[in-house]
Scaffold this motif. Structure first.
Motif, short mmCIF file in Angstrom:
data_model
loop_
_atom_site.label_atom_id
_atom_site.label_comp_id
_atom_site.label_asym_id
_atom_site.label_seq_id
_atom_site.Cartn_x
_atom_site.Cartn_y
_atom_site.Cartn_z
N VAL A 1 0.87 -1.18 0.00
CA VAL A 1 0.00 0.00 0.00
C VAL A 1 0.90 1.23 0.00
O VAL A 1 1.81 1.34 0.83
CB VAL A 1 -0.93 0.01 1.23
N VAL A 2 0.64 2.15 -0.92
CA VAL A 2 1.50 3.31 -1.11
C VAL A 2 0.71 4.58 -0.85
O VAL A 2 -0.40 4.75 -1.37
CB VAL A 2 2.06 3.34 -2.55
N ASP A 3 1.29 5.48 -0.05
CA ASP A 3 0.69 6.79 0.20
C ASP A 3 1.62 7.85 -0.39
O ASP A 3 2.72 8.10 0.13
CB ASP A 3 0.51 7.02 1.70
N LEU A 4 1.19 8.46 -1.49
CA LEU A 4 1.98 9.48 -2.17
C LEU A 4 1.51 10.86 -1.71
O LEU A 4 0.37 11.25 -1.94
CB LEU A 4 1.81 9.35 -3.68
N GLY A 5 2.42 11.59 -1.05
CA GLY A 5 2.04 12.86 -0.42
C GLY A 5 1.48 12.59 0.96
O GLY A 5 0.39 13.04 1.30
N CYS A 6 2.25 11.85 1.75
CA CYS A 6 1.75 11.37 3.05
C CYS A 6 1.63 12.47 4.09
O CYS A 6 1.01 12.27 5.14
CB CYS A 6 2.64 10.27 3.58
N GLY A 7 2.21 13.67 3.83
CA GLY A 7 2.13 14.74 4.82
C GLY A 7 2.77 14.32 6.14
O GLY A 7 3.73 13.55 6.16
N PRO A 8 2.20 14.76 7.25
CA PRO A 8 2.79 14.42 8.55
C PRO A 8 2.49 13.00 9.02
O PRO A 8 2.87 12.62 10.12
CB PRO A 8 2.15 15.45 9.48
N GLY A 9 1.79 12.22 8.20
CA GLY A 9 1.60 10.81 8.50
C GLY A 9 0.44 10.48 9.42
O GLY A 9 0.20 9.30 9.72
N ASN A 10 -0.30 11.49 9.86
CA ASN A 10 -1.39 11.23 10.80
C ASN A 10 -2.50 10.38 10.18
O ASN A 10 -3.18 9.62 10.88
CB ASN A 10 -1.97 12.55 11.32
N LEU A 11 -2.67 10.47 8.85
CA LEU A 11 -3.66 9.64 8.18
C LEU A 11 -3.04 8.34 7.65
O LEU A 11 -3.71 7.31 7.59
CB LEU A 11 -4.29 10.42 7.03
N THR A 12 -1.79 8.39 7.30
CA THR A 12 -1.10 7.22 6.76
C THR A 12 -1.12 6.07 7.75
O THR A 12 -1.22 4.89 7.35
CB THR A 12 0.34 7.58 6.40
N VAL A 13 -1.01 6.37 9.02
CA VAL A 13 -0.97 5.30 10.02
C VAL A 13 -2.23 4.44 9.98
O VAL A 13 -2.20 3.25 10.32
CB VAL A 13 -0.75 5.86 11.44
N SER A 14 -3.36 5.04 9.54
CA SER A 14 -4.59 4.26 9.47
C SER A 14 -4.53 3.20 8.36
O SER A 14 -5.25 2.20 8.43
CB SER A 14 -5.80 5.18 9.25
#
Length: 254
Positions: free
Chosen positions: A33-46
């Motif tokens: 699973v790839v998150d492009l433009g993850c920002g500070p990661g607060n949503l990526t962790v989900s």
């Protein structure tokens, strides 16, 4: 430069479109699973919580955002989304509120389906409010006689920065995907002093802040306050309604 703390000041409001986007991704057991433009990661962790067995790949072009994501325990890397190439096992690609910064993003959306395996998912969300007062007021002020000489090279984003849902649907359908595209206008109820100014300070005003010295930046903000107050009046309860249009597209490679 991006300020992760300023961006996170409205984390709940900014997070809602992410979860609504991901609710339409029906990947059961993705390998990567790839998150492009993850920002500070607060949503990526989900993403790791939803798919704990998947390899999670996260990247952002901002070193400040990458550092903030790493502080959350993510193995985030600094990368321009235009340089990203999917690994062979990539089954889900997410880009939330990032591609509007990339003029070439339409070409990326054409290319990715040719590089991803059959069954892979692409989920993209971008803001669609570039003709809203929050943006037109900033552009008008920056182009005034007082400010244009100080902001000659700031790349202000116009209405065609992004397309309508139908355009993205057609683009990805032509690339061989099954597509689900839609738009939503959230009426955000903001509170606090100058809430719309604070909202756009974390995003749309970032290039202006980067271009101005501190005293000029403070004056520019001060001049924006009455203009934004007139466009977004305070309600009797002290809050401010801020309509925010968002564009969503979820595609599955066939």
């Amino acid at each position: 430069m991006w300020d992760p703390n300023k961006y996170l000041a409205f984390a709940d409001h900014r997070g809602r479109p992410f979860y609504e986007l991901l609710s339409r991704v029906d990947a059961r057991s993705p390998r990567r699973v790839v998150d492009l433009g993850c920002g500070p990661g607060n949503l990526t962790v989900s993403l790791a919580e939803r798919w704990p067995d998947a390899v999670l790949e996260a990247s952002d072009s901002s070193p400040e955002m990458v550092e903030a994501a790493r502080e959350r325990g993510l193995d985030a890397s600094r990368q321009d989304v235009r340089d990203w190439t999917p690994e062979p096992d990539t089954d889900v690609v997410v880009s939330n509120a990032a591609l509007q910064w990339v003029p070439e993003h339409r070409e990326l959306l054409r290319r990715w389906p040719t590089q991803l395996p059959s069954g892979a998912w692409i989920a993209v969300q971008v803001p669609g409010n570039f003709d809203a007062p929050s943006h037109t007021i900033v552009r008008a002020l920056a182009s005034s006689d007082r400010w244009s000489r100080l902001l000659p090279d700031v790349p202000f984003r116009e209405s065609k920065v992004v397309d309508d849902p139908t355009d993205y649907a057609g683009l990805l359908a032509d690339a061989g995907c099954a597509v689900d595209a839609w738009e939503t206008t959230y009426v955000q109820q903001l509170t606090g002093e100058n809430p719309v100014l604070e909202w756009i300070t974390g995003t749309a005003l970032r290039p202006v802040k980067d271009a101005l010295a501190a005293p000029e930046w403070d004056r520019f903000r001060d001049e924006l306050v009455p203009l934004l107050d007139a466009a977004y009046p305070r309600r009797p309860d002290g809050s401010t309604f801020f309509p925010f249009r968002r564009i969503f597209v979820v595609a599955q490679v066939q």
